[in-house]
Design a protein around this motif. Structure first.
Motif, PDB file in Angstrom:
ATOM      1  N   HIS A  94      70.263  33.492  68.649  1.00 13.87           N
ATOM      2  CA  HIS A  94      71.004  33.881  69.850  1.00 13.87           C
ATOM      3  C   HIS A  94      70.111  34.610  70.865  1.00 13.87           C
ATOM      4  N   LEU A  95      68.904  34.096  71.032  1.00 15.64           N
ATOM      5  CA  LEU A  95      68.021  34.622  72.077  1.00 15.64           C
ATOM      6  C   LEU A  95      68.272  33.860  73.368  1.00 15.64           C
ATOM      7  N   LEU A  96      68.229  34.561  74.487  1.00 16.39           N
ATOM      8  CA  LEU A  96      68.411  33.899  75.779  1.00 16.39           C
ATOM      9  C   LEU A  96      67.108  33.220  76.174  1.00 16.39           C
ATOM     10  N   PRO A  97      67.133  31.914  76.424  1.00 11.64           N
ATOM     11  CA  PRO A  97      65.883  31.157  76.619  1.00 11.64           C
ATOM     12  C   PRO A  97      65.099  31.538  77.857  1.00 11.64           C
ATOM     13  N   LYS A  98      65.754  32.135  78.850  1.00  9.96           N
ATOM     14  CA  LYS A  98      65.057  32.469  80.085  1.00  9.96           C
ATOM     15  C   LYS A  98      64.536  33.906  80.106  1.00  9.96           C
ATOM     16  N   LEU A  99      64.723  34.623  78.989  1.00  6.71           N
ATOM     17  CA  LEU A  99      64.200  35.980  78.873  1.00  6.71           C
ATOM     18  C   LEU A  99      63.086  35.998  77.839  1.00  6.71           C
ATOM     19  N   ASN A 100      62.059  36.806  78.071  1.00  8.90           N
ATOM     20  CA  ASN A 100      61.002  36.912  77.070  1.00  8.90           C
ATOM     21  C   ASN A 100      61.471  37.799  75.905  1.00  8.90           C
ATOM     22  N   ALA A 101      60.615  37.958  74.912  1.00  4.42           N
ATOM     23  CA  ALA A 101      61.016  38.688  73.705  1.00  4.42           C
ATOM     24  C   ALA A 101      61.451  40.109  74.031  1.00  4.42           C
ATOM     25  N   GLN A 102      60.672  40.802  74.842  1.00 10.89           N
ATOM     26  CA  GLN A 102      60.998  42.187  75.175  1.00 10.89           C
ATOM     27  C   GLN A 102      62.314  42.285  75.940  1.00 10.89           C
ATOM     28  N   GLU A 103      62.531  41.371  76.861  1.00 11.61           N
ATOM     29  CA  GLU A 103      63.768  41.380  77.647  1.00 11.61           C
ATOM     30  C   GLU A 103      64.977  41.065  76.779  1.00 11.61           C
ATOM     31  N   ASN A 104      64.818  40.152  75.801  1.00 17.41           N
ATOM     32  CA  ASN A 104      65.910  39.853  74.876  1.00 17.41           C
ATOM     33  C   ASN A 104      66.286  41.075  74.053  1.00 17.41           C
ATOM     34  N   VAL A 105      65.276  41.790  73.568  1.00 21.50           N
ATOM     35  CA  VAL A 105      65.534  42.980  72.767  1.00 21.50           C
ATOM     36  C   VAL A 105      66.186  44.079  73.595  1.00 21.50           C
ATOM     37  N   ALA A 106      65.796  44.176  74.850  1.00 20.66           N
ATOM     38  CA  ALA A 106      66.288  45.252  75.719  1.00 20.66           C
ATOM     39  C   ALA A 106      67.705  45.014  76.230  1.00 20.66           C
ATOM     40  N   LEU A 107      68.149  43.762  76.228  1.00 20.86           N
ATOM     41  CA  LEU A 107      69.418  43.438  76.889  1.00 20.86           C
ATOM     42  C   LEU A 107      70.611  44.252  76.382  1.00 20.86           C
ATOM     43  N   PRO A 108      70.855  44.375  75.068  1.00 22.43           N
ATOM     44  CA  PRO A 108      72.021  45.157  74.631  1.00 22.43           C
ATOM     45  C   PRO A 108      71.965  46.626  75.049  1.00 22.43           C
ATOM     46  N   LEU A 109      70.751  47.133  75.267  1.00 28.49           N
ATOM     47  CA  LEU A 109      70.611  48.536  75.664  1.00 28.49           C
ATOM     48  C   LEU A 109      71.100  48.773  77.086  1.00 28.49           C
ATOM     49  N   GLY A 133      54.499  43.228  68.536  1.00 25.95           N
ATOM     50  CA  GLY A 133      54.126  43.927  69.755  1.00 25.95           C
ATOM     51  C   GLY A 133      53.241  43.095  70.674  1.00 25.95           C
ATOM     52  N   ASP A 134      52.459  42.200  70.077  1.00 27.23           N
ATOM     53  CA  ASP A 134      51.570  41.361  70.880  1.00 27.23           C
ATOM     54  C   ASP A 134      52.256  40.091  71.383  1.00 27.23           C
ATOM     55  N   ARG A 135      53.536  39.955  71.096  1.00 27.80           N
ATOM     56  CA  ARG A 135      54.290  38.770  71.537  1.00 27.80           C
ATOM     57  C   ARG A 135      55.431  39.143  72.492  1.00 27.80           C
ATOM     58  N   LYS A 136      55.401  40.327  73.043  1.00 24.80           N
ATOM     59  CA  LYS A 136      56.541  40.811  73.814  1.00 24.80           C
ATOM     60  C   LYS A 136      56.813  39.988  75.070  1.00 24.80           C
ATOM     61  N   GLU A 137      55.786  39.352  75.619  1.00 25.86           N
ATOM     62  CA  GLU A 137      55.975  38.570  76.843  1.00 25.86           C
ATOM     63  C   GLU A 137      56.183  37.079  76.563  1.00 25.86           C
ATOM     64  N   PHE A 138      56.231  36.714  75.286  1.00 26.55           N
ATOM     65  CA  PHE A 138      56.438  35.311  74.928  1.00 26.55           C
ATOM     66  C   PHE A 138      57.907  34.928  75.108  1.00 26.55           C
ATOM     67  N   MET A 139      58.142  33.701  75.569  1.00 29.19           N
ATOM     68  CA  MET A 139      59.485  33.166  75.668  1.00 29.19           C
ATOM     69  C   MET A 139      59.911  32.634  74.299  1.00 29.19           C
ATOM     70  N   PRO A 140      61.225  32.530  74.041  1.00 32.59           N
ATOM     71  CA  PRO A 140      61.668  32.050  72.733  1.00 32.59           C
ATOM     72  C   PRO A 140      61.075  30.707  72.325  1.00 32.59           C
ATOM     73  N   ASN A 141      60.882  29.799  73.290  1.00 36.12           N
ATOM     74  CA  ASN A 141      60.339  28.482  72.930  1.00 36.12           C
ATOM     75  C   ASN A 141      58.843  28.521  72.631  1.00 36.12           C
ATOM     76  N   GLN A 142      58.219  29.679  72.806  1.00 34.25           N
ATOM     77  CA  GLN A 142      56.808  29.854  72.456  1.00 34.25           C
ATOM     78  C   GLN A 142      56.646  30.534  71.093  1.00 34.25           C
ATOM     79  N   LEU A 143      57.760  30.822  70.430  1.00 37.43           N
ATOM     80  CA  LEU A 143      57.747  31.523  69.160  1.00 37.43           C
ATOM     81  C   LEU A 143      58.238  30.614  68.039  1.00 37.43           C
TER      82      LEU A 143
END
Length: 223
Positions: A94-109, A133-143
């Motif tokens: 349930h990650l949003l595809p247009k948000l990177n990893a850090q933005e996905n984690v931050a959203l509920p906050l 920590g080194d993948r925070k700017e990666f998009m879900p489709n890059q993980l």
């Protein structure tokens, strides 16, 4: 005590019939415990998970979360409890595809009222904790699938919930990635996290410290 379920029943009306999905469920979970609830499809485990996660309410009995009877609160308060006290981890990430990893984690906050700088800092710290920590700017489709699930775990823990509720957390992963997620759960539990994991896999359940089995709506302790 984090979770205190007392004589909980859940009924559904199907036509003219009343179906008793959960039958006199009793479950206590102390802070820092790591338990698994096993059961086949149709056993009632999803219904029980929904009640524990404040997504549904029981027909009868009591459910106390940190000594608060959550079933007596209104829908807005239930939403606040879910957001502030429970970290959810699902089979699908349930990650949003247009948000990177850090933005996905931050959203509920965002819904807790934290400003952007604080949200992003908390998200970065959570990603560090799960080894991304080194993948925070990666998009879900890059993980990879395992990395996506670790992002989902970071999202669940970022706000410091009192309970982590995991529903088939390895169900969409290969064996190696699943083992890595289980190792992460152990690390979080060793650090004090309280975890309830729903699974149908014995090998996955064995990672928990206690195993309960649910069948035909009745819960028993397995070990």
């Amino acid at each position: 005590m984090i979770v205190d379920i007392r004589d909980v029943n859940k009924n559904y009306i199907q036509g003219k019939m009343t179906v008793n999905v959960l039958k006199d469920i009793n479950l206590s979970v102390d802070a820092g415990e790591y338990i698994a609830i096993m059961g086949p499809s149709g056993s009632g485990k999803t219904t029980l998970m929904n009640i524990i996660g404040c997504l549904d309410v029981q027909t009868s009995g009591e459910y106390l979360l940190e000594n608060q009877d959550v079933s007596k609160t209104n829908e807005d308060k239930m939403a606040d409890i879910r957001n502030q006290k429970i970290g959810f981890i699902f089979q699908q990430f349930h990650l949003l595809p247009k948000l990177n990893a850090q933005e996905n984690v931050a959203l509920p906050l965002l819904y807790r009222g934290y400003d952007k700088e604080k949200r992003m800092k908390m998200a970065e710290e959570a990603l560090e904790k799960v080894g991304l920590g080194d993948r925070k700017e990666f998009m879900p489709n890059q993980l990879s699938g395992g990395q996506c699930q670790r992002v989902a775990i970071a999202r669940a823990i970022a706000g410091g919930p009192v309970l982590i509720l995991a529903d088939e957390p390895t169900g969409a992963l290969d064996t190696k990635s699943g083992e890595q997620v289980m190792e992460l759960f152990k690390k979080l539990n060793d650090e004090g996290a309280t975890i309830i994991m729903i699974t149908h896999e014995q090998e996955i359940a064995e990672h928990a410290n206690k195993i309960y089995y649910i069948r035909d709506g009745m819960l028993r302790k397995d070990k």
